[in-house]
Design an enzyme around this catalytic site. Structure first.
Site, PDB file in Angstrom:
ATOM      1  N   ASP A  12       0.839  -1.202   0.000  1.00  0.00           N
ATOM      2  CA  ASP A  12       0.000   0.000   0.000  1.00  0.00           C
ATOM      3  C   ASP A  12       0.872   1.251   0.000  1.00  0.00           C
ATOM      4  O   ASP A  12       1.980   1.244   0.533  1.00  0.00           O
ATOM      5  CB  ASP A  12      -0.903  -0.035   1.250  1.00  0.00           C
ATOM      6  CG  ASP A  12      -2.047   0.957   1.141  1.00  0.00           C
ATOM      7  OD1 ASP A  12      -2.294   1.474   0.044  1.00  0.00           O
ATOM      8  OD2 ASP A  12      -2.682   1.222   2.179  1.00  0.00           O
ATOM      9  N   ARG A  16       0.169   7.635  -2.553  1.00  0.00           N
ATOM     10  CA  ARG A  16       0.661   8.686  -1.640  1.00  0.00           C
ATOM     11  C   ARG A  16       2.124   9.027  -1.908  1.00  0.00           C
ATOM     12  O   ARG A  16       2.530  10.173  -1.838  1.00  0.00           O
ATOM     13  CB  ARG A  16       0.485   8.255  -0.179  1.00  0.00           C
ATOM     14  CG  ARG A  16      -0.875   8.661   0.380  1.00  0.00           C
ATOM     15  CD  ARG A  16      -1.214   7.893   1.621  1.00  0.00           C
ATOM     16  NE  ARG A  16      -1.549   6.519   1.273  1.00  0.00           N
ATOM     17  CZ  ARG A  16      -1.721   5.554   2.160  1.00  0.00           C
ATOM     18  NH1 ARG A  16      -1.566   5.819   3.450  1.00  0.00           N
ATOM     19  NH2 ARG A  16      -2.057   4.348   1.776  1.00  0.00           N
ATOM     20  N   ASN A  60     -10.618  -2.253  -6.110  1.00  0.00           N
ATOM     21  CA  ASN A  60      -9.799  -1.373  -6.966  1.00  0.00           C
ATOM     22  C   ASN A  60     -10.418  -1.132  -8.348  1.00  0.00           C
ATOM     23  O   ASN A  60     -10.056  -0.175  -9.030  1.00  0.00           O
ATOM     24  CB  ASN A  60      -8.376  -1.926  -7.148  1.00  0.00           C
ATOM     25  CG  ASN A  60      -7.493  -1.781  -5.919  1.00  0.00           C
ATOM     26  OD1 ASN A  60      -6.549  -2.556  -5.721  1.00  0.00           O
ATOM     27  ND2 ASN A  60      -7.781  -0.799  -5.068  1.00  0.00           N
ATOM     28  N   ARG A  63     -11.614   2.431  -9.080  1.00  0.00           N
ATOM     29  CA  ARG A  63     -10.714   3.576  -9.332  1.00  0.00           C
ATOM     30  C   ARG A  63     -10.967   4.140 -10.729  1.00  0.00           C
ATOM     31  O   ARG A  63     -11.579   3.476 -11.575  1.00  0.00           O
ATOM     32  CB  ARG A  63      -9.258   3.128  -9.206  1.00  0.00           C
ATOM     33  CG  ARG A  63      -8.919   2.761  -7.784  1.00  0.00           C
ATOM     34  CD  ARG A  63      -7.435   2.649  -7.560  1.00  0.00           C
ATOM     35  NE  ARG A  63      -7.190   2.401  -6.140  1.00  0.00           N
ATOM     36  CZ  ARG A  63      -6.007   2.443  -5.566  1.00  0.00           C
ATOM     37  NH1 ARG A  63      -4.943   2.742  -6.275  1.00  0.00           N
ATOM     38  NH2 ARG A  63      -5.873   2.215  -4.286  1.00  0.00           N
TER      39      ARG A  63
END
Ligand code: FPP
EC number: 2.5.1.-
Length: 242
Positions: A12, A16, A60, A63
């Site tokens: 993960d 970010r 996912n 997304r």
């Protein structure tokens, strides 16, 4: 160093990592793939028998399309690029998840890579792709129910073993160690049944920054943990003396 029999990793923090650098999210995923390669090779060197990576969850799919498409093509390139390395290191590729939802070219590459690596025995690398543990559990329940209705299975004989054998991980031991990067303290629908007794290790390091040293730190922590399976420490000491 105590080596887990089955290491599972929730990779993960790619997004970010990129956002912190004002880069497009996809660049985070590109770096994430390079991290995956380094960690796979180190696990192979350390003789981890089973490594399972959560590469794409069933959630996912929600997304943005561009990110999903780019992730799929990244995965395809990675598999094509790494086939030789899987063969050299005698790593068998395995996949869990709803493979039928993947685009045809990715599915074909996966099937070919699994076939080409099927006889490799040194490590089993499982990619969880389009994977959701609840889906997997529901599917297992449905399969058992079908067998029961068809008279092939006596419902009163269904036990944990029967159930484990109906999951996609039937031929693997349960993970004994779970690593999650980027600091979230969640399981996120990953191997809910199989992680029942796993030691969990969460590191704030974002996946693209996770390196061999971080893996060794995690494994050192695993070595310090005492796995009690609901027993007392005293009982376990007694058992190991016997
Ligand atoms: C987590 O970052 C990663 C993913 C959703 C999946 C993609 C994983 C890779 C590209 C690495 C390994 C790939 C292979 C082929 C083994 P995130 O986007 O959830 O990060 P965020 O939480 O910071 O947004």
């Amino acid at each position: 160093m105590r080596i887990p029999e089955h290491l599972a990793i929730i990779m993960d923090g790619n997004g970010r990592w990129a956002e912190q650098r004002n880069l497009p999210r996809m660049l985070g995923h590109h770096h994430g793939v390079e991290t995956a390669k380094v960690i796979i090779e180190e696990c192979r060197r350390l003789r981890v028998p089973y490594l399972t990576l959560y590469a794409f969850s069933s959630e996912n799919w929600g997304r943005p399309d561009e990110e999903v498409d780019a992730l799929m093509s990244l995965l395809n390139t990675f598999l094509e690029r790494e086939l030789q390395s899987l063969l050299t290191h005698r790593i068998r590729l395995n996949v869990i998840g709803s493979i039928r939802r993947l685009p045809a070219p990715v599915r074909e590459t996966l099937v070919q890579t699994m076939e080409r690596t099927a006889s490799n025995r040194d490590m089993v690398l499982t990619l969880a792709l389009s994977y959701g543990a609840r889906d997997e559990i529901v599917e297992a329940a449905r399969m058992l129910a079908h067998d029961a209705v068809a008279g092939l299975l006596d419902p009163s004989e269904i036990d944990e073993k029967t159930f484990s054998n109906a999951l996609q991980t039937a031929d693997m031991p349960d993970p004994d160690f779970l690593i999650r990067t980027s600091g979230e303290m969640r399981i996120s629908n990953f191997l809910l049944w199989q992680l029942a007794y796993a030691e969990i290790y969460v590191t704030p390091v974002l996946w693209p920054d996770f390196g061999v040293v971080d893996l060794h730190q995690a494994l050192a922590e695993f070595g310090r943990r005492e796995r009690r399976y609901g027993l007392t420490g005293g009982q376990l000491q007694h058992e190991t003396r016997e």
